[in-house]
Enzyme design. Structure first.
Site, PDB file in Angstrom:
ATOM      1  N   PRO A 126       0.810  -1.218   0.000  1.00 36.87           N
ATOM      2  CA  PRO A 126       0.000   0.000   0.000  1.00 36.87           C
ATOM      3  C   PRO A 126       0.846   1.273   0.000  1.00 36.87           C
ATOM      4  CG  PRO A 126      -0.911  -1.598   1.542  1.00 36.87           C
ATOM      5  CD  PRO A 126       0.416  -2.135   1.086  1.00 36.87           C
ATOM      6  N   PHE A 128       5.196   2.341  -0.515  1.00 33.17           N
ATOM      7  CA  PHE A 128       6.591   1.925  -0.646  1.00 33.17           C
ATOM      8  C   PHE A 128       7.525   2.712   0.271  1.00 33.17           C
ATOM      9  CE2 PHE A 128       5.549   0.212  -5.010  1.00 33.17           C
ATOM     10  CZ  PHE A 128       5.929  -1.096  -4.732  1.00 33.17           C
ATOM     11  N   HIS A 155      -3.613  13.594   0.114  1.00 38.56           N
ATOM     12  CA  HIS A 155      -2.905  13.287  -1.123  1.00 38.56           C
ATOM     13  C   HIS A 155      -3.201  14.330  -2.188  1.00 38.56           C
ATOM     14  CE1 HIS A 155      -2.450   9.334   0.773  1.00 38.56           C
ATOM     15  NE2 HIS A 155      -1.500   9.103  -0.111  1.00 38.56           N
ATOM     16  N   LYS A 159      -5.190  11.670  -7.301  1.00 33.19           N
ATOM     17  CA  LYS A 159      -5.339  10.318  -6.756  1.00 33.19           C
ATOM     18  C   LYS A 159      -6.777   9.848  -6.950  1.00 33.19           C
ATOM     19  CE  LYS A 159      -4.399   7.509  -2.632  1.00 33.19           C
ATOM     20  NZ  LYS A 159      -3.652   6.518  -3.432  1.00 33.19           N
TER      21      LYS A 159
END
EC number: 1.17.1.8
Length: 266
Positions: A126, A128, A155, A159
């Site tokens: 979900p 990195f 975000h 997105k």
């Protein structure tokens, strides 16, 4: 021998970051890109060209595998494409590493069953960012003692999914340490739908989408007379590079499905 990696979503912002991370590594290489268009062309410095310079682009994963035999398919596409890509990768014997959020529980369950039946391991991440994974781990630990929790994830406005995969994963990890219960006033009156955010066993998740943001999350844990805030900010997509390489290196040779980098952080 270098790990051969194919990238789905190589033309996007995360794909560009992934290419940079892999090119800087001494033990991996990008051999091809999987795309829904531009088959037969090449990708070089984020631009598509009809010459022979750069990364060859394929619209068929089967053709890509036949030509280049990658060990890993790194998927950084979108929720509409990732499930099909992962299923096909497993059928072709390729380890999927997924950095795309938005997979449903049903899709995750089906991928898990495919991994078990094929013996081809995969990683679904979900997030990195190593810092973000640590934030999730710390929040889950803190929830043992401070069980009233609200998650605020922020975000960029491009997105697609809300809440973010990171927020969902954080709530899932917290659930393991927090008994379900309703937070706030038992007779709370909501006069605007959505004002209290999404609900996960009484926890609240709030999603913010604005230009200028990249990927940010706060977990607020409240107790009598105190508030603990655990926050993580990704200020550049370079923050995802160490996690991308960790996942690529760890997935090779595995025969199980890993959901979340917290399971492979020492």
């Amino acid at each position: 021998m270098k790990i051969k990696v194919a990238i789905a979503g190589a033309r996007g912002r995360m794909g560009t970051t992934a290419i940079e991370a892999i090119e800087e590594a001494i033990d991996a290489e990008v051999v091809a890109a999987l795309d829904y268009k531009y088959g037969g062309l090449h990708l070089h410095n984020s631009s598509v060209n009809d010459g022979k310079h750069g990364i060859p682009i394929y619209t068929s994963l089967a053709d890509l595998v036949a030509e280049h035999q990658p060990a890993v398919l790194l998927d950084v596409t979108d929720p509409d494409a990732v499930f099909k890509n992962v299923k096909e990768a497993l059928e072709l014997g390729i380890h999927p590493v997924v950095g795309t959020s938005g997979l449903t529980k049903q899709e995750l369950d089906e991928i898990s069953m495919m991994v078990e039946s094929t013996g081809i391991g995969g990683i679904i991440a979900p997030n990195f960012s190593i810092g973000a994974v640590l934030m999730m781990k710390f929040a889950a630990q803190a929830a043992r003692y401070l069980g009233d929790v609200e998650i605020l994830e922020m975000h960029h406005d491009r997105k697609l999914d809300a809440p973010s995969g990171t927020a969902v994963k954080t709530a899932e990890m917290i659930k393991e340490n927090r008994p379900p219960h309703i937070q706030g006033h038992p007779e709370e009156q909501i006069h605007l739908e959505g004002a209290r955010g999404g609900d996960v066993e009484g926890m609240k998740i709030h999603s913010i989408r604005l230009p200028g943001l990249l990927a940010h999350q706060q977990v607020l844990l409240g107790g009598e007379g105190e508030l603990l805030t655990i926050r993580h900010d990704s200020l550049s997509r370079k923050s995802f590079m160490p996690g991308i390489m960790m996942a690529i290196r760890k997935v090779v040779g595995r025969n199980d499905l890993i959901y979340g980098l917290e399971h492979i952080i020492d």
